[in-house]
Design a protein around this motif. Structure first.
Motif, mmCIF file in Angstrom:
data_model
loop_
_atom_site.group_PDB
_atom_site.id
_atom_site.type_symbol
_atom_site.label_atom_id
_atom_site.label_comp_id
_atom_site.label_asym_id
_atom_site.label_seq_id
_atom_site.Cartn_x
_atom_site.Cartn_y
_atom_site.Cartn_z
ATOM 1 N N PHE B 86 75.202 36.834 39.943
ATOM 2 C CA PHE B 86 76.060 36.848 40.777
ATOM 3 C C PHE B 86 75.863 34.729 40.612
ATOM 4 N N GLN B 87 77.139 34.240 41.552
ATOM 5 C CA GLN B 87 77.993 33.474 42.163
ATOM 6 C C GLN B 87 76.502 32.492 43.041
ATOM 7 N N ALA B 88 75.954 33.773 43.859
ATOM 8 C CA ALA B 88 74.698 33.392 44.922
ATOM 9 C C ALA B 88 73.673 33.433 43.648
ATOM 10 N N PRO B 89 72.348 33.009 43.809
ATOM 11 C CA PRO B 89 71.303 33.635 42.914
ATOM 12 C C PRO B 89 70.819 34.575 44.037
ATOM 13 N N THR B 90 70.822 34.649 45.503
ATOM 14 C CA THR B 90 70.444 35.890 45.875
ATOM 15 C C THR B 90 69.147 36.016 45.969
ATOM 16 N N LEU B 91 68.495 35.131 45.387
ATOM 17 C CA LEU B 91 66.347 35.546 45.873
ATOM 18 C C LEU B 91 66.334 35.610 47.332
ATOM 19 N N LEU B 92 65.145 36.455 47.269
ATOM 20 C CA LEU B 92 64.559 36.712 47.823
ATOM 21 C C LEU B 92 63.480 35.495 48.764
ATOM 22 N N PRO B 93 63.635 35.542 49.628
ATOM 23 C CA PRO B 93 63.046 33.834 50.008
ATOM 24 C C PRO B 93 61.336 34.158 50.967
ATOM 25 N N TRP B 94 61.115 35.844 50.450
ATOM 26 C CA TRP B 94 59.791 36.253 50.999
ATOM 27 C C TRP B 94 59.294 35.811 50.301
ATOM 28 N N ARG B 95 59.255 36.350 48.719
ATOM 29 C CA ARG B 95 59.176 36.378 47.797
ATOM 30 C C ARG B 95 59.150 35.202 46.358
ATOM 31 N N THR B 96 57.607 34.774 45.624
ATOM 32 C CA THR B 96 57.852 33.215 45.098
ATOM 33 C C THR B 96 59.019 33.409 43.542
ATOM 34 N N THR B 97 59.010 32.426 42.987
ATOM 35 C CA THR B 97 60.171 32.518 41.976
ATOM 36 C C THR B 97 59.106 33.835 41.553
ATOM 37 N N LEU B 98 58.281 34.242 40.932
ATOM 38 C CA LEU B 98 57.980 34.953 40.105
ATOM 39 C C LEU B 98 57.558 36.253 40.744
#
Lengths: 258, 264
Positions: B86-98
């Motif tokens: 989506f337009q917002a990446p919506t990643l979970l901030p408590w998880r690392t990129t991996l």
């Protein structure tokens, strides 16, 4: 001098406390305020020393009472918060009831609790519980309610169940709200237990202060207040430490760090 | 012959079927078909039901009327072969990129049963994917330590990690600056070329649509229908330079004409 700002920050709480005590002492002496109206910090310290065994014993009782009530509030609040966040029906059904319940002054509930359980330990524990679970419920539910809809879509499109979304996103997401609410809840729990102790108990700091008042030992009343303040600060600090340990990822802003 | 994705006479109301006949029509009598491995772009004025289209194709909602077919089957539940960004990446901030990348694998079968036992293999796969979008060595960073463009790359990787057959992109570059956006166009272009994945890109950027897609569908204003369909014959692989060619400009201009009409 690179270390001086941080040193100042570390000393600041102590300096401000000492300054307040000095101001208090000064005002009492300068205006010749009688001890039965407002005792000086020195008089309070003397009373603390003199009545130390009683203060120590009752502080311990109040602390235990508060922590048991608080523990119940954490368990129940977490459960109810998750339930409310889980289902809109449960939310719609329970929320108005909770708001109504929270609006009732808990001091008004104590007589009922006494009727059911007799005076002493149980009413105090339950008052602490009743007064402190609300912020936990609201905060946990808020954490769940603010899951980004896009995040939900991403997972649902993969075939995630509601439980999956709860476990992977909802619960971790609501943890900062939960730990934040513990700081409020522990403070409220002290309010609850002390209210109940001063109305319906033979133990605890609340009762000690009531007796001191009856005997016109004003410095002892203030000594009780100080004991409560110390307990409150220590428990708040424990909760803040816990929050930092568990959800450090949520606190990365540099705002207000200097 | 119907395509890999086929919508046939689809109508849908906001709020899904529960909204009842009083709900506002989001799309009406919409028919389109996308072939396997094709890159389709859907453009249209804002509020034309593009996002509703995404939800219908991925099986997050079901049409009020008409049929949605994906991979030869009528969509009756979330399709599970799709990745979404989506337009917002919506990643979970408590998880690392991996760890963010591994999230879909913890959900989707058969990986969810194997990820515990076979974690090392999955981590390697995630790291390869990160490297393919220019994020080598960023796996251990948290999302907030990444720039907006990097977060969006991560989000794309997350949509691809379970090797979906279909990639649904809802204005994924909308929030990025112009240069980062063009960089990511190339990332998507290369992913499509290498993997042969079917992609549906919803966007309001006509240049983006023409640069990336094999076919562009123009949607009308609400309730959304397909107004025009334009095959883009620009040879692949396309270089960013192509966006300055007359041919490219003419196509963009033509599509713009349709949009202007659609907004009236």
């Amino acid at each position: 001098m690179n270390s001086s700002p941080t040193l100042m920050i570390r000393l600041a709480p102590w300096l401000f406390t000492v300054a307040l005590l000095l101001l208090w002492e000064f005002v009492c002496r300068a205006f010749n305020i009688p001890e039965f109206f407002l005792p000086t910090p020195m008089a309070v310290a003397r009373a603390t020393y003199e009545f130390w065994p009683a203060i120590y014993r009752n502080s311990w009782i109040t602390l235990q009472t508060t922590l048991i009530g608080f523990g119940l509030a954490v368990g129940f609040g977490l459960f109810l918060g998750l339930a409310i966040g889980w289902s809109r029906t449960i939310y719609a059904g329970i929320y108005p009831l909770m708001i109504g319940f929270n609006a009732i002054p808990k001091v008004a509930v104590v007589p009922i609790l006494v009727l059911w359980f007799g005076i002493g330990f149980m009413p105090a524990v339950l008052t602490a519980f009743l007064i402190s679970f609300f912020p936990i419920v609201v905060n946990v539910a808020t954490g769940l309610a603010t899951i980004e809809p896009e995040m939900e879509d991403v997972l649902k499109a993969l075939g995630a169940s509601k439980l999956d979304i709860m476990r992977k996103v909802g619960i971790p997401r609501s943890l900062p709200y939960f730990f934040g609410s513990l700081k409020i809840a522990i403070t409220l729990a002290f309010v609850g237990s002390v209210i109940s102790e001063s109305i319906a108990s033979n133990y605890g700091i609340g009762n000690l202060m009531l007796q001191a008042q009856a005997q016109f030992q004003v410095p002892l009343i203030f000594a009780g207040l100080v004991a409560l303040a110390v307990e409150g600060i220590v428990m708040y600090w424990v909760m803040a430490l816990l929050e930092q340990r568990m959800t450090g990822w949520a606190q990365r802003s540099g705002f207000a760090q200097t | 012959m119907s395509g890999f994705i086929a919508l046939d006479g689809v109508s849908h109301r906001y709020g899904g079927i529960q909204a009842g006949p009083e709900g506002i029509l989001a799309i009406q009598d919409l028919t389109l078909s996308v072939g396997r491995g094709e890159f389709a772009a859907v453009v249209g004025p804002s509020g034309c039901g593009k996002s509703t289209l995404m939800k219908l194709v991925t099986g997050l909602q079901f049409p009020f009327a008409g049929h949605v077919m994906v991979a030869g089957e009528e969509v009756r539940q979330p399709v599970k072969i799709a990745g979404m960004a989506f337009q917002a990446p919506t990643l979970l901030p408590w998880r690392t990129t991996l760890e963010n990348l591994l999230l879909p694998l913890e959900i989707v079968r058969p990986h969810r049963g194997e990820i515990r036992r076979n974690r090392a293999a999955y981590v390697e796969r995630a790291e390869k994917l990160l490297a393919s979008v220019g994020l080598d060595g960023f796996g251990s960073k948290y999302p907030w330590q990444l720039s907006g463009g990097m977060q969006q790359r991560t989000s794309l990787c997350r949509a691809l990690i379970h090797e979906p057959q279909l990639l649904m992109l809802d204005e994924p570059f909308g929030a990025l600056d112009a240069f980062t956006r063009e960089e990511l166009w190339c990332v998507i272009r290369d992913l499509h070329a290498v993997r042969g994945i079917t992609i549906i890109l919803v966007t309001h950027d006509l240049r983006e649509a023409v640069f990336l897609a094999d076919r562009v569908f123009v949607m009308s204003a609400r309730p959304g229908r397909i107004l025009a369909e334009r095959k883009i014959d620009l040879p692949r692989p396309r270089d960013l330079e192509v966006t300055f060619s007359t041919e490219f400009q003419d196509i963009v201009h033509e599509l713009r004409g349709h949009i202007v009409k659609a907004r009236q």
